[in-house]
Design an enzyme around this catalytic site. Structure first.
Site, PDB file in Angstrom:
ATOM      1  CB  VAL A   1      -0.973  -0.129   1.233  1.00  0.00           C
ATOM      2  CG1 VAL A   1      -1.626   1.202   1.122  1.00  0.00           C
ATOM      3  CG2 VAL A   1      -1.833  -1.276   1.275  1.00  0.00           C
ATOM      4  CB  CYS A   2       1.111   4.099   0.509  1.00  0.00           C
ATOM      5  SG  CYS A   2       1.494   5.825   0.637  1.00  0.00           S
ATOM      6  CB  THR A   3       5.879   4.939  -0.360  1.00  0.00           C
ATOM      7  OG1 THR A   3       5.673   5.047   1.148  1.00  0.00           O
ATOM      8  CG2 THR A   3       5.328   6.367  -0.953  1.00  0.00           C
TER       9      THR A   3
ATOM     10  N   GLY B   1      -2.569   2.436  -4.102  1.00  0.00           N
ATOM     11  CA  GLY B   1      -2.112   3.681  -4.097  1.00  0.00           C
ATOM     12  C   GLY B   1      -1.892   4.345  -2.628  1.00  0.00           C
TER      13      GLY B   1
END
Length: 229
Positions: free
Chosen positions: A98-100, A148
């Protein structure tokens, strides 16, 4: 279904707790919060989370998920973390982030040649690891599923639940959580937000983004050298 969510200092807690809320509701799922030790881990906003297992205690998983957050920058050069991911990923049915957190998977060489996403402000950095950045909220490429930024972790986890349990079970979990987003603004994406808001957010994030980019370039160079060796 053995699910491992990675903890680390200065993670963004919603990157982890959003998916965890879904995973804990999946019948038959055994969810572990993983870190090097069992000591409390402090998120970027100060929330403290307790690991339930260490890397050394984790032999196999069906799913590994790496969240993101400012602390992800240090993870890209953390040999213990990268070696754990390289060890555990081959036995996983799904390798996710998730995310970075996707940049950490990429630094471990686990997204080379895969389509993937990340937080909008850092998504293009995936290309430096040979991944293919995609501007979508959830991206599936073979057994890699990436979400994202931050709140997309819930969408990501419901996608995983549908994959593992079927759409009816996933819809039931969504209803249990009353996940029915109706945000007061349309500023959740740079494609829809007011340009002035986008620029102000970019300016506020610039020091951290510059540090992340430098860490990404260093990690990408190390990975390339390792792959050539």
């Amino acid at each position: 279904m053995r699910i491992g969510l990675m903890l680390f200092p200065k993670l963004t807690q919603l990157d982890l707790t959003g998916p965890a809320e879904v995973f804990f509701r999946m019948p038959g799922a055994e969810v572990s919060l993983l870190w090097k030790t069992l000591d409390p881990v402090r998120a970027d906003t100060g929330l403290t989370i307790l690991p339930t297992a260490t890397f050394d205690q984790c032999d196999t998983l069906d799913l590994i998920c790496v969240p993101g957050g400012p602390g992800q920058i240090e993870l890209m050069e953390d040999r213990v973390v990268l070696d754990f991911l390289r060890r555990i990923a081959p036995g996983c049915r799904l390798v996710t982030s998730v995310c970075t957190g996707s940049l950490v998977l990429a630094a471990a060489g686990l997204l080379t040649g895969y389509r993937a996403t990340s937080h909008w402000a850092s998504r293009e950095q995936l290309a430096r690891f040979g991944a293919i950045p995609v501007a979508e909220r959830v991206v599936r490429d073979r057994n890699r599923i990436t979400g994202g930024g931050v709140t997309s972790g819930i969408d990501f986890a419901l996608t995983v639940a549908s994959e593992l349990l079927g759409p009816e079970r996933a819809q039931a979990i969504q209803l249990q959580m009353e996940y029915d987003p109706q945000p007061p603004f349309t500023s959740g994406s740079p494609a829809r937000a007011d340009p002035a808001v986008v620029e102000s957010v970019r300016a506020a994030m610039k020091p951290m983004l510059d540090r992340r980019l430098a860490a990404t370039e260093a990690a990408a160079a190390r990975l390339e050298a390792e792959q050539k060796a």
